[in-house]
Enzyme design. Structure first.
Site, PDB file in Angstrom:
ATOM      1  N   TYR A 185       0.858  -1.185   0.000  1.00  0.00           N
ATOM      2  CA  TYR A 185       0.000   0.000   0.000  1.00  0.00           C
ATOM      3  C   TYR A 185       0.892   1.232   0.000  1.00  0.00           C
ATOM      4  O   TYR A 185       1.636   1.465   0.948  1.00  0.00           O
ATOM      5  CB  TYR A 185      -0.882  -0.032   1.244  1.00  0.00           C
ATOM      6  CG  TYR A 185      -1.904   1.069   1.352  1.00  0.00           C
ATOM      7  CD1 TYR A 185      -2.794   1.332   0.317  1.00  0.00           C
ATOM      8  CD2 TYR A 185      -2.010   1.819   2.514  1.00  0.00           C
ATOM      9  CE1 TYR A 185      -3.749   2.325   0.432  1.00  0.00           C
ATOM     10  CE2 TYR A 185      -2.969   2.815   2.639  1.00  0.00           C
ATOM     11  CZ  TYR A 185      -3.836   3.064   1.599  1.00  0.00           C
ATOM     12  OH  TYR A 185      -4.783   4.062   1.722  1.00  0.00           O
ATOM     13  N   LYS A 196     -11.021  17.713  15.448  1.00  0.00           N
ATOM     14  CA  LYS A 196     -10.245  17.062  14.404  1.00  0.00           C
ATOM     15  C   LYS A 196     -10.151  18.022  13.218  1.00  0.00           C
ATOM     16  O   LYS A 196     -11.041  18.038  12.351  1.00  0.00           O
ATOM     17  CB  LYS A 196     -10.887  15.734  13.981  1.00  0.00           C
ATOM     18  CG  LYS A 196     -10.660  14.621  14.991  1.00  0.00           C
ATOM     19  CD  LYS A 196     -10.926  13.246  14.425  1.00  0.00           C
ATOM     20  CE  LYS A 196     -10.004  12.841  13.328  1.00  0.00           C
ATOM     21  NZ  LYS A 196      -8.600  12.740  13.719  1.00  0.00           N
ATOM     22  N   HIS A 231      -9.705   9.424  10.577  1.00  0.00           N
ATOM     23  CA  HIS A 231      -9.453   8.350  11.535  1.00  0.00           C
ATOM     24  C   HIS A 231      -9.769   8.891  12.935  1.00  0.00           C
ATOM     25  O   HIS A 231      -8.935   9.526  13.572  1.00  0.00           O
ATOM     26  CB  HIS A 231      -8.010   7.867  11.448  1.00  0.00           C
ATOM     27  CG  HIS A 231      -7.744   7.052  10.219  1.00  0.00           C
ATOM     28  ND1 HIS A 231      -7.428   7.625   9.017  1.00  0.00           N
ATOM     29  CD2 HIS A 231      -7.756   5.708  10.001  1.00  0.00           C
ATOM     30  CE1 HIS A 231      -7.246   6.673   8.105  1.00  0.00           C
ATOM     31  NE2 HIS A 231      -7.452   5.507   8.680  1.00  0.00           N
ATOM     32  N   ASP A 252      -8.423  14.502   8.094  1.00  0.00           N
ATOM     33  CA  ASP A 252      -8.178  13.192   8.699  1.00  0.00           C
ATOM     34  C   ASP A 252      -9.470  12.648   9.297  1.00  0.00           C
ATOM     35  O   ASP A 252     -10.047  13.246  10.197  1.00  0.00           O
ATOM     36  CB  ASP A 252      -7.103  13.332   9.784  1.00  0.00           C
ATOM     37  CG  ASP A 252      -6.956  12.079  10.629  1.00  0.00           C
ATOM     38  OD1 ASP A 252      -7.152  10.977  10.080  1.00  0.00           O
ATOM     39  OD2 ASP A 252      -6.644  12.202  11.826  1.00  0.00           O
ATOM     40  N   TYR A 298     -11.554  -4.293   7.043  1.00  0.00           N
ATOM     41  CA  TYR A 298     -10.243  -3.950   7.609  1.00  0.00           C
ATOM     42  C   TYR A 298     -10.371  -2.813   8.616  1.00  0.00           C
ATOM     43  O   TYR A 298      -9.896  -2.892   9.760  1.00  0.00           O
ATOM     44  CB  TYR A 298      -9.271  -3.549   6.494  1.00  0.00           C
ATOM     45  CG  TYR A 298      -7.972  -2.978   7.023  1.00  0.00           C
ATOM     46  CD1 TYR A 298      -6.934  -3.821   7.404  1.00  0.00           C
ATOM     47  CD2 TYR A 298      -7.800  -1.610   7.176  1.00  0.00           C
ATOM     48  CE1 TYR A 298      -5.759  -3.307   7.927  1.00  0.00           C
ATOM     49  CE2 TYR A 298      -6.625  -1.097   7.698  1.00  0.00           C
ATOM     50  CZ  TYR A 298      -5.603  -1.940   8.069  1.00  0.00           C
ATOM     51  OH  TYR A 298      -4.449  -1.429   8.596  1.00  0.00           O
ATOM     52  N   HIS A 299     -11.010  -1.719   8.209  1.00  0.00           N
ATOM     53  CA  HIS A 299     -11.072  -0.544   9.070  1.00  0.00           C
ATOM     54  C   HIS A 299     -12.034  -0.738  10.234  1.00  0.00           C
ATOM     55  O   HIS A 299     -11.955  -0.004  11.222  1.00  0.00           O
ATOM     56  CB  HIS A 299     -11.440   0.685   8.247  1.00  0.00           C
ATOM     57  CG  HIS A 299     -10.373   1.059   7.273  1.00  0.00           C
ATOM     58  ND1 HIS A 299     -10.421   0.670   5.952  1.00  0.00           N
ATOM     59  CD2 HIS A 299      -9.219   1.747   7.422  1.00  0.00           C
ATOM     60  CE1 HIS A 299      -9.348   1.115   5.335  1.00  0.00           C
ATOM     61  NE2 HIS A 299      -8.605   1.762   6.192  1.00  0.00           N
TER      62      HIS A 299
END
Length: 661
Positions: free
Chosen positions: A17, A534, A540, A538, A171-172
């Site tokens: 990746y 935030k 996340h 981003d 995955y996340h």
């Protein structure tokens, strides 16, 4: 010897990746990795590209080229794949809200270079539901987002028959703290939402629908609970076969195959003793390769130092070599499934399947995955699971070597300051904006306007979004223009944060901190107010959510409005809510410009409120932030959230001269 070689299975696709700085820099990295034996590409895009902004948008500041490659137009896409034959390359693109646009750009480059659309192989992630739950690069509301996924799936099935139009991504979910059962249920619920949308559209007959089902792929995660992860993957394969057969009437066994790629767990990579991550990555890779009946089709591994910053090419090479050694030096690929017939494996697989079916039923009863997103159900469950995981680490119930046990260590020869990670040049953003302006200046603006008008018509009238998107790509439309046109048609969306307002009553070890919060709040004359922000793009939000939850449980008044705020909006929120302390969470590497911007705006607004910052922040950057006036900096090594809460109380107490009051 020859017979043994003939019996060996083909290895999975080896990917890394990657993407950073500029399209040209990323292209150079891709070609080097392919020369080292990588057999497929996995493209990381920067946050402006992922969220449909041009590199010169106000929200793009500090984010350009940081977590991936910036792609603002067809010229960037040409540079990204220069000298890479698309007709024979297997390309994975991690893109979601703007997936249709990046797919259009890829097709436009293929058309230019003579690569037949029927020869294009690869995967586009195009899974928006998990973005609302974990990664945060959503743009549009759920229903129009599902429509875009449907359009891509139907278009590519007809025009690009070897392409996977959606890579349903659990995955996340694991990165956000999901349990194995939640991974199974939420990923499969997403697949059901997409396939129901395709089937109910009336745009495909049963034969074509079977082809769509056969092209759906998955992207999963594998953690360190090795046996559980093996069983999870076997459960995935069996549940998917069951759903496609019983719910959708798919009779072709090939179309019912659970086809997946994997990146193993990055959540468990540690900043302390980072060399231990090599063993973690290897063990996690075994979980998705050892079981032949549930083996990954493609694998990409994180680098050992990803908790420290952006990996260097050498670090990525190390991860590639791990795959190659397993595939070519061991005898793994010479045998059938080594877990068939195991009573323990069968028992665990059946347990996971049973619990996943129950959770799928709950989601179905709510109205499906979209309803479970809009009500905040799935997000809240993930926040709760992640909270439980972090609390177990804090208590020592879940051992993490080098973090909460076996802390004694020798100095690592692998780490040594800034040279141990790659950094993105500060000039990369400036240069990208210059190229963007030059692109706008040389294009045919009439053709651009006509293409955008056709895109707007398709969006509002309901026709397939892909043909006008390809027209836009070839006319010279930019990512921001494509994104803005669809924002006008569909609107924007802010997903539930999963952070409630009510304190939990079952949190161990918070009595002293709650008493301190009450004491300081009494001196302040009102409840100690903590603003969690935030800034930038981003998405996340796992860390910010856990900090907000713990602060709430400690008795603070918490203000958390979610992701993607401008520094100006954060300062405005601090003023309106009369915050006593501000916490900024940034994991994209843009901490220096964004945190400094917030601090400067606070001073300009006359707000004398302490600011703390958290993220993947190298020591040199932490020192620079503290010099700029930041009260404290926290990184992944700071896993003890109660200690951080205590720090916040002391920072507020000191700032307001309450220590001796």
């Amino acid at each position: 010897m020859t017979a043994d070689k003939q019996k060996r299975d083909k290895p999975w696709i080896f990917r890394t990746y990657a993407g950073h700085s500029t399209a040209a820099d990323s292209n150079e990295l891709y070609r080097k990795n392919l020369a080292k034996g990588q057999t497929g590409l996995s493209v990381a895009f920067d946050l402006p590209t992922q969220t449909g902004y041009d590199s010169d948008h106000v929200l793009s500041r500090g984010e350009v080229g940081k977590v991936g490659v910036p792609i603002s137009h067809l010229g960037d896409m040409r540079a990204l794949f220069d000298q890479i034959p698309l007709g024979s390359m297997n390309t994975s693109m991690t893109i979601n809200a703007t997936a249709a646009w990046l797919m259009a750009l890829y097709i436009a480059v293929a058309d230019e270079t003579g690569a037949p659309r029927t020869a294009l192989t690869g995967t586009i992630q195009n899974d928006i539901i998990k973005e609302y739950l974990s990664r945060g690069t959503y743009v549009f509301p759920p229903k129009p987002s599902l429509r875009l996924i449907k359009d891509v799936a139907i278009f590519t099935t007809s025009e690009l028959p070897k392409w996977n139009p959606m890579n349903i991504c659990s995955y996340h979910l694991q990165e956000a703290g999901a349990t194995p059962v939640q991974e199974l249920a939420y990923a499969l619920a997403t697949a059901i939402a997409v396939l129901d949308t395709v089937r109910n559209s009336g745009e495909v007959d049963q034969a074509k629908f079977g082809e769509v089902v056969g092209r759906i792929s998955f992207f999963v995660n594998a953690g360190l609970r090795f046996v559980t992860e093996v069983c999870k993957m076997r459960a995935f394969t069996e549940l998917w076969d069951e759903i496609t057969r019983e719910r959708y009437g798919i009779t072709d066994p090939k179309q019912r195959l659970f086809r997946y790629g994997v990146q193993v767990n990055s959540l468990g990579l540690t900043e302390p003793q980072p060399e231990n991550n090599v063993a973690r990555i290897l063990i996690e890779m075994l979980a998705v390769t050892l079981s032949k009946n549930a083996r990954a089709r493609a694998v990409q591994l994180p680098a050992w130092n990803e908790a420290l910053g952006l990996p260097r090419p050498w670090d990525q090479q190390w991860s590639l070599r791990m795959q190659q050694i397993l595939a070519y030096e061991t005898d793994l690929l010479e045998y059938g499934d080594i877990f068939d017939g195991s009573a323990e494996i069968t028992r665990k697989v059946e347990e996971l399947k049973s619990e996943a079916r129950e959770e799928l039923k709950r989601i179905e009863d709510m109205g499906g995955a979209v309803a479970a997103v809009e009500t905040g159900y799935m997000k809240q469950r993930l926040v709760e699971s992640n909270t439980a995981r972090l609390e177990a680490i804090e208590r020592g119930d879940q051992i993490v070597v080098g973090v909460n046990k076996y802390l004694e260590t020798e100095p690592s020869p692998l780490t040594g300051g800034i040279a141990s990670i790659m950094t993105v040049s500060e000039e990369a953003e400036h240069d990208q904006i210059e190229r963007l302006n030059a692109w706008r200046a040389q294009r045919d603006n009439k053709a651009v306007a006509e293409a955008l008008a056709a895109l707007k018509r398709a969006a509002t009238e309901g026709s397939n979004i892909m043909p006008p998107s390809i027209q836009c790509a070839k006319a010279g439309v930019t990512t921001g223009e494509w994104g803005w046109t669809l924002r006008e048609a569909f609107g924007e969306y802010r997903a539930p944060t999963g952070v409630g307002n009510a304190m939990r009553n079952d949190v161990e070890g918070l009595d002293d901190i709650r008493a301190d919060v009450d004491r300081v709040s009494s001196k302040l004359g009102r409840r100690l107010t903590f603003l969690v922000g935030k800034p930038g793009l981003d998405g996340h939000s796992n860390g910010a959510e856990q900090i907000a939850v713990r602060a709430r449980d400690a008795g603070m008044q918490v203000v958390y409005e979610g992701i993607r705020l401008t520094p100006e909006e954060i300062v405005e929120a601090a003023r309106d809510n009369k915050a006593h302390v501000i916490g900024l969470s940034i994991l994209s590497g843009s901490h220096l410009p964004l945190v400094k911007d917030v601090v400067a705006r606070m001073k300009a607004a006359g707000l004398d409120v302490p600011v703390v910052a958290g993220g993947i922040i190298p020591p040199e950057d932490a020192a620079e932030l503290e010099k700029a006036g930041v009260a404290a900096v926290y990184t992944p090594k700071d896993f003890e959230l109660n200690r951080i809460m205590g720090d916040l109380v002391r920072i507020v107490e000191h700032k307001n001269s309450l220590t001796n009051a």
